[in-house]
Every structure is written in C-alpha cells, then in structure tokens.
Design an enzyme around this catalytic site. Structure first.
Site: not given
Ligand code: BGC
Ligand code: NOJ
Length: 813
Positions: A487
């Site tokens: 993400d």
């Molecule tokens: C985090 C990710 C997460 C995303 C969506 C980001 O700040 O680092 O792990 O999936 O937010 O909530």
């Molecule tokens: C947490 C999120 O829930 C997931 O969808 C994502 O793939 C990982 N972070 C990596 O960014």
C-alpha cells in the site's frame, strides 16, 4: 545476548498462554466471540466490545493511544477495609499477592489475590449469544470472615465509535439509561433511529449502582481511584447526557473458605420497529429478560463455557500435527489456527493498533485470510467470498474495503489497487479445494451490491483476471494503479502536502507507466490456478485463453523483470526501474522475489535459485527478512509512503512478516527445505517467545504485522500484532508447503519440504467427509515423495484420492 525478562509461558495442555506479570511490555490481548458479538480484552481486563462492526456498533468505550496506554475496560473494584484492588491489577495497580492471566481459545481468565481473598474472572462470549459473560468468583482463603464491597464498571460508547470520539457538542446531551433491578440499560439514541440497546446485568441483588461517570469517578479522580469506590458508597446516579456508565454495587460477606460466584452479563439487543417501547420512552426489555434468563446461574454459564471449549476442540481437530517439536506443534495445532480465525473475523479492523474506526474488511486482506480459515468453517468462508465479490465493479476493479455491518464498499478509501481482483481467485480456489463445492461458482453475485446486476461468481473470477490483462503497461507488465499489495509504494501519487493521505491521493494517473512485478507474479500464480479450475469444470477455451495470457506474462517478466540477481520490483511513473542494482537505495524488494519464485518464472534458467539466494544475502537478518534493502534514507516524491517511514520500519525495510512466507513458499517449491525452515523459524512466535519477550514487546503467542528490521533503531521490536495476513500465510506455508498436506480438487496432495533434520511426523487431517492419519517418513530428504500407501495399498502419484471414512496413509520420502 541480553537476558530477557519473561512475562509468561505457554500451557499447551489447556491451549493457553499464561501471563504471570501484569506489567507486560505492551498490553497483551485476546479476542472473545466468534460471530456477531465481539470483545477485545487485555491482560489487565482493558478493551471493549462491539456488535459486528467496531465502527458503527461500538458497545463500550475505549480510548486509543492513551496514557497509560491501556485505559478503560471491564473493571471489578474490591474494597476490603481500606484496601481497594482489582483482580487484573489495573486500574488501581494495588500490588497483588498473586496475579495470573490465562488467554485461551476465545476466553480469558484473570485471577488476582489480595489479603486472603482470591478473585477470579472468566470472560467469554457464549456461542451464538450477543453477550459477554464475566463470571466472577470470590473466595475467602483467610481464616477470618471478610466483608467486601464490590463495584463493577463498564463505560458505554455512544454506538458510532467515530462520532463518540469527536462530537461532544451533541454527545454530552444525548446519553440515556434505564435501571431495573440489577440491570442497567443503555439506550442512547433509542428514542430516534436506533432499534438496539445494551445492558449490563448481574445475577444478584445489588445494594446500589451508578450510571453517571462523573458522579462515580469524580471530576478530578480517575479510573484508578473512583470517588464512589474510595468512599465505599455508590451514588445511585442516573445519567442524563454526559458520559453514561454502568456500575453495580454489592456487599459480600464470606466466611473462611467460603466462595461465591457472580455472573455479570454485558448484552446487546435489537428490537423490531413495532415493538420498540413497552410504554412511552420505556424500552421493551423482553428480549433482554430472555437473554438474561439463559445465563443467570453458574450452572448455565459453565455449560455455555463447556460448549465453547468443545467448539474449539472440534475446530482444532481438523488439522493436528505431531512432530515432537513442541514449538512447532503448539503453533500449528493451537495459536496459528486461532489467529487465523481472529483475522478472518476482523480483517484489519479492531486491535490495539487498529482503532476499529478507520478500516473495515479489506478486499485483498479478507481473501488472503480465507486460506487460513477455510478448513475451519467452510460455510462461513463461502459466505465471505460472496460478500467480498459483491463489492466488485463490472470492470473487475473493486472497493478496497467494506463495512461488516452493511457489507457495502467503503468509499473513504476508494479503489484502484490493481492487485485486488487477483485475490478473489486465490480465496475462491482455496475454498473449492477444501470443500469440493463447485456450486459456489454458479452463485449469482451482484456488482457493488446493486440488485439486478447479478452475474455468476465464475464471471467475477473471469473479470478479475481480465482486469489485469486490460491494464498492462509499456512492458506488458501489470499497471500498479494506486498501489499493489504494498500500500505504500505509491507510484502515481506525487505529494508534497503533509495533509494528503498517501492512501487516497492519486494525482497523476493519466499517462502513467508504473508497472508491478508483484502483480505479475501474483497473476501467474493465480492465473495457473484459474486455468486448472477452468479445465476442471470443462471450460477449455477459457483455460486456453488464460494460459496464453499467463505465458505472455511469464515472457514479459523474463524480458523486463529480471535484474541479474533478482526480480525487479516495479517501473515508476516515468518508466524507470525500482528495486534494481542501478538504484541508489532499495535495490532489492521482497514481494517480487516471493511471487515470481512461487510462480517459478525462469526456474529453468536458474532465476528462481538466484532470487532466493539474493533474499538470503541481502534481506535476511536475525529476526527475519526485511522488505527492501538498503532502506530508503530520504523521502522520494515519486515513491510515496514507503519512503516516509524511517529506516527499518513498516514498509521501509521492516520485517513485514506477511511477505516472508512468500519467499518461504518459493523455497519450498524449489525444494530447499533447510532454507525454508530457517526463514520460517525466525518469525515463528514460539521461537521468538523463547528468546525475546522484552525486545519483541507485543504478544508472544501470535504473529505481528511488522518486526523492526536490521536498519531500525531497535531491530527485533514487534508492532501491529494480531490482525495481519501473516496469520493465514504462516498457516498456508506450514500446513501445505512445509508439512506438505495440500487440499486439492480430487483429494489431498502430499508434498512436504523439510529441513534435513526433520524426523517422522503424523498429521491427522479431517477433509470433507473423510479423516486421514498421515505419517511421513522424511529419511533425511528435503523434498520428494517416493511412495505412498493408502490403507496399506500403494498408490500412484502424490494425490490421495478422496473417499469418505477413516484412512491411514504412509508416506516415504
Ligand atoms: C500502512 C500500511 C497499510 C496502509 C493502509 C499504511 O500507513 O503502512 O501497512 O496497509 O496504511 O491502511
Ligand atoms: C497492511 C494492509 O492491510 C495490507 O492490505 C497491505 O497489503 C499491507 N499493509 C502492506 O502494505
């Protein structure tokens, strides 16, 4: 190595983790409830409850990011002379003579002792009930008669957890309660559009109560010294606005050796519109009375608890391994499976790192969670697949998240994450292989929940695959969209505004070239699955069409996705390489190594082996494999959130436990059992528990999302425990690829990949209407099944053909 303090230990026989010191380095929590009514509970009884949706239907209040961290919960105050204490130590923090918290399968038992009194509370949500039971047992272990004053405490949340935290100009005027005997009812907003209320009951006569927080606690006091408790006198307050609570007051006299049970019940009720009131403004309490009547004695509660334990016995009997290695067996047989159920239930919504307000059920997250859960309760998995697919759009794209209460796409986050569609295939295939239920493919499933738009689930799978094919970039690799699994790799978001969210800002998607090697690998893996599924159901032309797309993708990766020693990670907006030796930082990323090795892209030319070696060389450290290396040391406008994190944390070179299993599976497919095992053991909670309780900080019985990487200030420190795709991936890895028991359409495929040191082991696997006892004799081999006998008869190949009944299987490697 620094000697690490220990705060607890495993009790495998009872399937519990036993915490012996309340001052854990972070609240160590557990989850209660399996469907509909849920609670989070810390080792000091902190936490909160909700019905289905932690945002829209919050029952009790919790304050996030507090000082102290874990503040608020279900508290029992015991006043014994001048001493006031709590069985879970908090909030009074009166030193206890004995403390123990046992987190078990959907229950928690907290026991404290002080001055000859033992107070033990069993917390659980009975199966199919919308209520949390708190069975408190008080026992006088001293030689004199004791007169105690007991106060219970819960704080109501005004339902919507987001507005509860924000909208005080309204909230402070809306709170309403009713009191009837020993039951306190919370009915804020019931007069208008809500058909639900909550109650807090105890099965004993009470000598007083409080329902107004300020009156109970005192404006200048805290949960640690509520005025009513300190003075030993309830106020019988009736809340009108402000902050409603529920506190019972009971006087208890116990002779030496005497003990007494109290059943407290926190319940949730929904009424039909026509039956909301029993008199003007008086809630109809019929259903509450009925629920209370089901759980108002020790016997009834003990029976409900026994049923919950049997329920878990049955779930955990589906896959059971005996290797003789306790650390492996306890994770496989107990905690990994338990965590899979919890992640299935909550996706990424409610934990001590997720407020329950921001995130609902993730499209990609919930699909991945399925592979950890599908063997447990297939009908629930089936429903989940339909719910997820119902949030898809006709072009195959989808909402990134949806709310569990409404099952509607959550527009706050939007869509455009181009890996999302592939995961639907991943989840669905896992479901069919486990159950043999192909009928799910014929289910009629709408787009964006719009009635009238239904097509079959199979059609949803097809458009999911097409979504990738229809969104290829200049190198014929998948366009990344807003982001792929990572993400934080935001290649179409160019942000200099700190008030913009990286997750929702996509300001330059026109003309983008950004492509993802992670989606390329994912497409090949799920594409092969899709092809096999099509063949299985006789859709040969479709299988042929997709096989060509898969082959083309493999060629594109070989041509444009290989960097010499590893797979590239992506191409950016301008078409420049990411995750290449040519880059200044972050020369290698884990995600594309994981997916392209799982897809075996270029295995025949040695690409897979080189990529896996590079993971060992550049990503591996003492605590696992980091996400990228070297870490980004500065913010890169073209890359987005990934470079916003300091070195070694989260997506910037943290050990993102979720993706370690991808490489481990890659190792298993390549037959490198020693390497697979050594990567696996590094992030296996029971191994970490043995070494690092203080450093690791978070719960040692489950995986966390992220462990600080080698570039971090404190490598090895864990964060974001519980709700992480790591649970399902660890399960998938160990159950199917290491221990090698893989459900398949026609039976169970046996294909272990083990360290040379592995001894014989046995897996008891319930599968559809059969039960297999499978004993594996590795004979020092890392991979390769030589022969299999089924009920004494040799079989050809490695798939045990499915047939009902009990079977014994012997496997020689
Ligand atoms: C985090 C990710 C997460 C995303 C969506 C980001 O700040 O680092 O792990 O999936 O937010 O909530
Ligand atoms: C947490 C999120 O829930 C997931 O969808 C994502 O793939 C990982 N972070 C990596 O960014």
């Amino acid at each position: 190595m620094e000697q690490q303090k220990r705060y607890g230990h495993f009790d495998d026989q009872h399937r519990e983790y036993v915490i012996t010191d309340p001052q854990t380095p972070w609240p160590w929590i557990n989850y209660l409830g399996n469907e509909d009514f849920f609670s989070l509970i810390s080792n000091t009884a902190g936490g909160y409850s909700f019905y289905k949706d932690a945002k829209f239907r919050r029952i009790t209040r919790y304050r996030y990011n507090n000082v102290p961290m874990d503040n608020g919960g279900r508290y029992f105050y015991i006043k014994d002379g001048d001493t006031v204490w709590n069985p879970g130590w908090k909030p009074c923090k009166t030193p206890l003579d004995f403390y123990e918290c046992r987190h078990g399968m959907s229950y928690t038992r907290i026991t404290g002792k002080k001055n000859g009194i033992e107070a033990s509370v069993l917390f659980f949500v009975p199966l199919k009930k919308w209520a949390e039971v708190q069975k408190l047992t008080l026992k006088n272990e001293s030689s004199e008669t004791k007169s105690l004053k007991l106060f219970s405490f819960e704080e109501w949340c005004l339902w919507n957890a987001a507005t509860d935290m924000e909208n005080f100009q309204r909230n402070f005027s809306t709170g309403e309660v009713e009191i009837e005997g020993s039951t306190i009812y919370h009915k804020t907003e019931y007069r208008e559009r809500r058909n639900h209320y909550a109650f807090y009951h105890v099965n004993a006569e009470i000598e007083g109560f409080d329902t107004d927080r300020e009156t109970f606690v005192g404006l200048y006091n805290e949960f640690a010294d509520p005025q009513a408790v300190m003075e030993g006198k309830p106020r019988n307050s009736h809340a009108h606005g402000w902050s409603p609570i529920a506190s019972h007051y009971i006087e208890v006299t116990l002779k030496p050796g005497e003990s007494r049970d109290f059943v407290f019940l926190l319940g949730y009720i929904e009424n039909e519109q026509e039956k909301k009131f029993s008199a003007p403004q008086v809630i109809n309490k019929e259903k509450a009375h009925a629920l209370i009547a089901e759980l108002d004695t020790t016997e009834k509660v003990d029976k409900a608890f026994a049923e919950l334990c049997e329920y878990w016995d049955a779930l955990l009997n589906i896959y059971k391994v005996k290797t003789g290695n306790d650390k492996l067996d306890r994770m496989v047989n107990i905690w990994n499976q338990y965590q899979c159920m919890v992640t299935f239930n909550f996706s990424r919504s409610a934990s001590f790192f997720e407020s329950g307000v921001g995130r609902g059920m993730g499209f990609r997250d919930s699909n991945q969670d399925l592979v950890g859960f599908v063997h447990q309760i297939p009908p629930r998995a089936r429903q989940r697949i339909i719910d997820i697919a119902s949030t898809q759009f006709p072009d195959g794209g989808c909402y990134h998240q949806y709310q569990p209460l409404t099952k509607r796409g959550n527009n706050d986050i939007g869509g455009g994450f181009n890996d999302d569609p592939c995961w639907l295939i991943f989840g669905t295939v896992a479901y069919i292989k486990e159950t043999g239920d192909f009928s799910i493919l014929d289910e009629m499933v709408p787009f964006d929940n719009q009635p009238g738009s239904e097509v079959t689930l199979f059609e949803h799978l097809k458009i999911s695959m097409n979504h990738v094919i229809n969104n290829l970039g200049p190198n014929m690799l998948p366009l990344i969209g807003r982001a792929d699994w990572n993400d934080c790799l935001n290649l179409n978001c160019f942000s200099w505004d700190p008030n913009e969210s990286f997750q929702t800002t996509e300001n330059v998607s026109e003309g983008t070239k950004a492509e993802s090697l992670m989606i390329a690998g994912l497409f090949v893996v799920t594409g092969k699955d899709y092809v096999a599924l099509c063949r299985k159901i006789g859709k040969d032309a479709e299988a042929e069409r997709m096989q060509q797309a898969v082959d083309a993708m493999i060629e594109a990766v070989k041509k444009h996705g290989w960097d010499g020693e590893w797979y590239l990670r992506a191409y950016d907006f301008y078409g420049r390489k990411i995750g290449s030796n040519e880059c200044e930082e972050a020369k290698i990323f884990i995600e594309s190594q994981g997916w392209c090795t799982m897809a075996e892209i270029g295995a025949e030319d040695g690409l897979v082996a080189k990529s896996l070696d590079s993971c060992k060389k550049y990503l591996e450290c003492e605590h696992g494999m980091v996400l990228n290396n070297p870490a980004f040391s500065k913010y890169i406008y073209e890359y987005g959130e990934i470079s916003s994190y300091p070195e070694g944390y989260k997506e910037n070179a943290g050990i993102f436990c979720h993706n370690n299993p991808w490489v481990i599976i890659g190792e298993c497919i390549a037959g490198r059992g020693n390497d697979a095992w050594s990567h696996y053991a590094k992030i296996l909670p029971s191994y970490v528990e043995e070494k690092y309780q203080t450093l690791h900080k978070v719960e040692p019985y489950v995986n966390c999302q992220m462990v600080a990487g080698k570039d971090a200030f404190k490598p090895g420190e864990g964060k974001n425990s519980w709700l992480t795709g790591t649970a399902a991936w660890m399960w998938y890895t160990v159950s199917e690829f290491i221990l090698g028991i893989k459900p398949d359409y026609d039976g169970i495929r046996i294909d272990p990949c083990l360290p040379e040191t592995a001894g014989d082991y046995t897996v008891n696997r319930k599968f559809r209407e059969a039960e297999y006892e499978i004993t594996i004799h590795p004979n020092g081999a890392q991979k390769g099944v030589k022969s299999i006998t089924l009920d004494g008869q040799a079989i050809d190949g490695t798939v045990i053909p499915y047939s009902k009944g009990k079977h014994t299987v012997e496997v020689t490697m």
